[in-house]
Design an enzyme around this catalytic site. Structure first.
Site, PDB file in Angstrom:
ATOM      1  NE  ARG A 104      -7.433   5.160  10.827  1.00 24.01           N
ATOM      2  CZ  ARG A 104      -6.763   6.288  10.744  1.00 24.01           C
ATOM      3  NH1 ARG A 104      -5.442   6.268  10.794  1.00 24.01           N
ATOM      4  NH2 ARG A 104      -7.377   7.445  10.603  1.00 24.01           N
ATOM      5  CB  THR A 108      -7.291   3.340  20.044  1.00 22.07           C
ATOM      6  OG1 THR A 108      -7.862   2.438  19.077  1.00 22.07           O
ATOM      7  CG2 THR A 108      -8.097   3.277  21.338  1.00 22.07           C
ATOM      8  CG  ASP A 200     -13.033   7.484   5.661  1.00 25.37           C
ATOM      9  OD1 ASP A 200     -13.117   7.269   6.873  1.00 25.37           O
ATOM     10  OD2 ASP A 200     -13.089   6.562   4.812  1.00 25.37           O
ATOM     11  CG  ASP A 203     -16.733   7.508   4.915  1.00 27.14           C
ATOM     12  OD1 ASP A 203     -17.258   6.379   5.001  1.00 27.14           O
ATOM     13  OD2 ASP A 203     -16.505   8.227   5.904  1.00 27.14           O
TER      14      ASP A 203
HETATM   15  C1  PRP Z   1      -8.569   3.319   6.232  1.00 23.49           C
HETATM   16  C2  PRP Z   1      -7.682   2.950   5.066  1.00 23.49           C
HETATM   17  C3  PRP Z   1      -6.700   2.002   5.683  1.00 23.49           C
HETATM   18  C4  PRP Z   1      -6.531   2.567   7.078  1.00 23.49           C
HETATM   19  C5  PRP Z   1      -5.230   3.304   7.123  1.00 23.49           C
HETATM   20  O1  PRP Z   1      -9.490   2.345   6.476  1.00 23.49           O
HETATM   21  O2  PRP Z   1      -8.375   2.400   3.991  1.00 23.49           O
HETATM   22  O3  PRP Z   1      -7.154   0.664   5.757  1.00 23.49           O
HETATM   23  O4  PRP Z   1      -7.622   3.463   7.288  1.00 23.49           O
HETATM   24  O5  PRP Z   1      -4.971   3.772   8.391  1.00 23.49           O
HETATM   25  P1  PRP Z   1      -3.759   3.240   9.279  1.00 23.49           P
HETATM   26  O6  PRP Z   1      -2.558   3.230   8.400  1.00 23.49           O
HETATM   27  O7  PRP Z   1      -3.678   4.276  10.364  1.00 23.49           O
HETATM   28  O8  PRP Z   1      -4.115   1.885   9.813  1.00 23.49           O
HETATM   29  P2  PRP Z   1     -10.583   2.435   7.648  1.00 23.49           P
HETATM   30  O9  PRP Z   1     -10.039   1.832   8.898  1.00 23.49           O
HETATM   31  O10 PRP Z   1     -11.085   3.836   7.741  1.00 23.49           O
HETATM   32  O11 PRP Z   1     -11.711   1.445   7.169  1.00 23.49           O
HETATM   33  P3  PRP Z   1     -12.658   1.515   5.868  1.00 23.49           P
HETATM   34  O12 PRP Z   1     -11.777   1.262   4.665  1.00 23.49           O
HETATM   35  O13 PRP Z   1     -13.601   0.402   6.123  1.00 23.49           O
HETATM   36  O14 PRP Z   1     -13.316   2.863   5.814  1.00 23.49           O
HETATM   37  N1  URA Z   2      -7.706   6.443   6.391  1.00 22.02           N
HETATM   38  C1  URA Z   2      -8.205   7.219   5.407  1.00 22.02           C
HETATM   39  O1  URA Z   2      -9.120   6.808   4.674  1.00 22.02           O
HETATM   40  N2  URA Z   2      -7.688   8.438   5.242  1.00 22.02           N
HETATM   41  C2  URA Z   2      -6.687   8.920   6.013  1.00 22.02           C
HETATM   42  O2  URA Z   2      -6.233  10.042   5.796  1.00 22.02           O
HETATM   43  C3  URA Z   2      -6.195   8.080   7.036  1.00 22.02           C
HETATM   44  C4  URA Z   2      -6.715   6.844   7.204  1.00 22.02           C
END
Ligand code: PRP
Ligand code: URA
Length: 209
Positions: A104, A108, A200, A203
């Site tokens: 994400r 945005t 997150d 993380d």
């Molecule tokens: C997080 C999570 C989802 C997304 C959800 O991933 O694991 O994939 O955000 O958010 P949304 O419903 O608003 O799209 P992130 O984009 O942080 O990537 P990561 O798993 O690599 O940390």
């Molecule tokens: N992605 C995450 O990992 N946590 C949130 O709360 C939203 C998006």
């Protein structure tokens, strides 16, 4: 119309509460995510078809139910979805695994794709798409779009925590898929994080920040 299931089992609720606790470290967080995925998978796979097969027990010969060869694919949305894969594979060890890489944008909140690879014959498989978090829904909607573009229309999405906003967006974009959530939280904050949520997920699973 697909099913929307919010899992209310006390074991799942208890483990999700442990995940939320900011004092839960990487090792325990990873173990919990895997355990929750397995418990959720048990529910999500309850309608797998079976067929009667003849088995000779030490007592007699009997016709007994066995999974009827439905081909499965587990597809995590990277990174955080990776944490759920082994829990589901414990239930269906012969499933194939695909990967959809999305992150994400911090400003945005739109998802950006960086890697996608699905197992062969995806059009004939049941896909279990997994990601711990359904926030705005952008990532899940894009992942389902991609799987459908490859010809698969038999999709179940599993997330540990959903925001109402994400659930509404995913349901609107893909009315046909089944959606399983461990918990439905209150709302998104101004940074599109789920409240109360768990922070997150990527993380916390991988120990990055
Ligand atoms: C997080 C999570 C989802 C997304 C959800 O991933 O694991 O994939 O955000 O958010 P949304 O419903 O608003 O799209 P992130 O984009 O942080 O990537 P990561 O798993 O690599 O940390
Ligand atoms: N992605 C995450 O990992 N946590 C949130 O709360 C939203 C998006």
């Amino acid at each position: 119309m697909g099913k929307t299931v919010i899992l209310e089992h006390p074991l799942i609720q208890h483990k999700i509460s442990l995940l939320r606790d900011e004092r839960t470290g990487t090792r325990d967080f990873r173990i919990l995510v895997e355990e929750i995925a397995m418990l959720m998978g048990f529910e999500a796979l309850r309608d797998l078809p079976t067929e009667l097969v003849e088995v000779k027990t030490p007592i007699t010969t009997a016709m007994v139910p066995m999974l009827s060869g439905k081909k499965l694919a587990v597809v995590p949305i990277l990174r955080a979805g990776l944490g759920m894969v082994d829990g589901i594979l414990k239930l269906v060890p012969s499933a194939k695994v695909g990967h959809i890489g999305l992150y994400r944008d911090e400003v945005t909140h739109e998802p950006h794709e960086y890697y996608c690879k699905l197992p062969g014959g995806i059009e004939d498989r049941l896909v279990i798409l997994c990601d711990p978090m359904l926030a705005t829904g952008g990532s899940a909607v894009q992942a389902v779009d991609f799987i459908k573009e490859k010809g698969c229309n038999n999709i179940k999405f599993m997330c540990i925590i959903a925001a109402p906003e994400g659930l509404k967006a995913l349901r609107a974009a893909h009315p046909d898929i089944d959606i399983y959530c461990g918990c439905l939280d209150s709302h998104l904050n101004e940074d599109a994080y789920i409240v109360p949520g768990l922070g997150d997920a990527g993380d916390r699973i991988f120990g990055t920040k």
